[in-house]
Scaffold this active site. Sequence first.
Site, PDB file in Angstrom:
ATOM      1  N   CYS A  10      -4.954   0.371 -11.898  1.00 15.44           N
ATOM      2  CA  CYS A  10      -4.981   1.356 -10.809  1.00 15.44           C
ATOM      3  C   CYS A  10      -5.594   2.647 -11.357  1.00 15.44           C
ATOM      4  O   CYS A  10      -6.354   2.590 -12.334  1.00 15.44           O
ATOM      5  CB  CYS A  10      -3.583   1.570 -10.216  1.00 15.44           C
ATOM      6  SG  CYS A  10      -2.388   2.271 -11.369  1.00 15.44           S
ATOM      7  N   ASN A  13      -2.018   4.515 -13.756  1.00 15.78           N
ATOM      8  CA  ASN A  13      -1.178   3.572 -14.542  1.00 15.78           C
ATOM      9  C   ASN A  13       0.279   4.025 -14.643  1.00 15.78           C
ATOM     10  O   ASN A  13       0.970   3.752 -15.615  1.00 15.78           O
ATOM     11  CB  ASN A  13      -1.773   3.319 -15.929  1.00 15.78           C
ATOM     12  CG  ASN A  13      -1.174   2.126 -16.676  1.00 15.78           C
ATOM     13  OD1 ASN A  13      -1.111   2.126 -17.892  1.00 15.78           O
ATOM     14  ND2 ASN A  13      -0.741   1.095 -15.979  1.00 15.78           N
ATOM     15  N   CYS A  15       2.118   4.274 -11.244  1.00 17.79           N
ATOM     16  CA  CYS A  15       2.759   3.824  -9.992  1.00 17.79           C
ATOM     17  C   CYS A  15       2.472   2.346  -9.705  1.00 17.79           C
ATOM     18  O   CYS A  15       3.325   1.480  -9.884  1.00 17.79           O
ATOM     19  CB  CYS A  15       2.288   4.675  -8.811  1.00 17.79           C
ATOM     20  SG  CYS A  15       2.705   6.430  -8.967  1.00 17.79           S
ATOM     21  N   ARG A  16       1.248   2.037  -9.258  1.00 15.13           N
ATOM     22  CA  ARG A  16       0.957   0.680  -8.763  1.00 15.13           C
ATOM     23  C   ARG A  16       0.814  -0.356  -9.867  1.00 15.13           C
ATOM     24  O   ARG A  16       1.432  -1.426  -9.802  1.00 15.13           O
ATOM     25  CB  ARG A  16      -0.348   0.702  -7.936  1.00 15.13           C
ATOM     26  CG  ARG A  16      -0.225   1.472  -6.649  1.00 15.13           C
ATOM     27  CD  ARG A  16      -1.576   1.765  -6.042  1.00 15.13           C
ATOM     28  NE  ARG A  16      -2.331   2.750  -6.837  1.00 15.13           N
ATOM     29  CZ  ARG A  16      -3.566   3.138  -6.569  1.00 15.13           C
ATOM     30  NH1 ARG A  16      -4.213   2.606  -5.552  1.00 15.13           N
ATOM     31  NH2 ARG A  16      -4.146   4.056  -7.311  1.00 15.13           N
ATOM     32  N   SER A  17      -0.029  -0.087 -10.868  1.00 10.97           N
ATOM     33  CA  SER A  17      -0.311  -1.164 -11.830  1.00 10.97           C
ATOM     34  C   SER A  17       0.856  -1.515 -12.751  1.00 10.97           C
ATOM     35  O   SER A  17       1.040  -2.698 -13.050  1.00 10.97           O
ATOM     36  CB  SER A  17      -1.598  -0.905 -12.611  1.00 10.97           C
ATOM     37  OG  SER A  17      -1.531   0.265 -13.377  1.00 10.97           O
ATOM     38  N   ASP A 122      -2.629   4.050  -2.729  1.00  4.75           N
ATOM     39  CA  ASP A 122      -2.005   4.962  -3.685  1.00  4.75           C
ATOM     40  C   ASP A 122      -0.736   5.573  -3.066  1.00  4.75           C
ATOM     41  O   ASP A 122      -0.825   6.290  -2.069  1.00  4.75           O
ATOM     42  CB  ASP A 122      -3.030   6.058  -4.016  1.00  4.75           C
ATOM     43  CG  ASP A 122      -2.544   6.998  -5.092  1.00  4.75           C
ATOM     44  OD1 ASP A 122      -1.352   6.934  -5.439  1.00  4.75           O
ATOM     45  OD2 ASP A 122      -3.366   7.786  -5.578  1.00  4.75           O
TER      46      ASP A 122
END
Length: 154
Positions: A10, A13, A15-17, A122
């Site tokens: 993401c 690095n 939150c999402r990934s 995001d």
Amino acid sequence: MSDLKVLIVCLGNICRSPMGEAVLRDVARKRGLSNIVVDSCGTAAYHAGEEPDDRTISTCKKHQIPIEHSARQIQTSDFTHFTHILAADESNLRNLERVKPKNSTAQICLWGSYLDNKPIADPYYGGMNGFEHVYQQCLALSDAFLDGVVGDNR
Ligand code: 4NP
């Protein structure tokens, strides 16, 4: 099946990934897959060395998904070390294509291309419900990815 080495990417690095990494590893473990390595990184370095965002950690805790990661930026060797590099959104995918070395061997695509072609939006500037939505997407995308690459072995 040969070894799978998967890198989820993401922007920051945090939150999402890292959530995607934790969820994909857990889904693979529950399927009894042992020959898979999962990692994550960001296209940017702003948060390098940081733990995942508190909201990512609490969402994973809520769903009993173990999570431990230190943020890092994508590096050249990732493109030959990993078999699959999965981008959270199109902007991350464009940035990966931009920094990809000539000798890259990884298959690079939008993670959503295994399911519905939707990006993982995001959640950084939003509330907790955005993180729950990211979790639900990561879960569905983990199943779709493993179904596509390993076959439906559930
Ligand atoms: P991520 O979220 O890419 O899912 O880790 C973000 C984290 C930090 C920022 C943006 C997105 N930031 O602008 O600092």
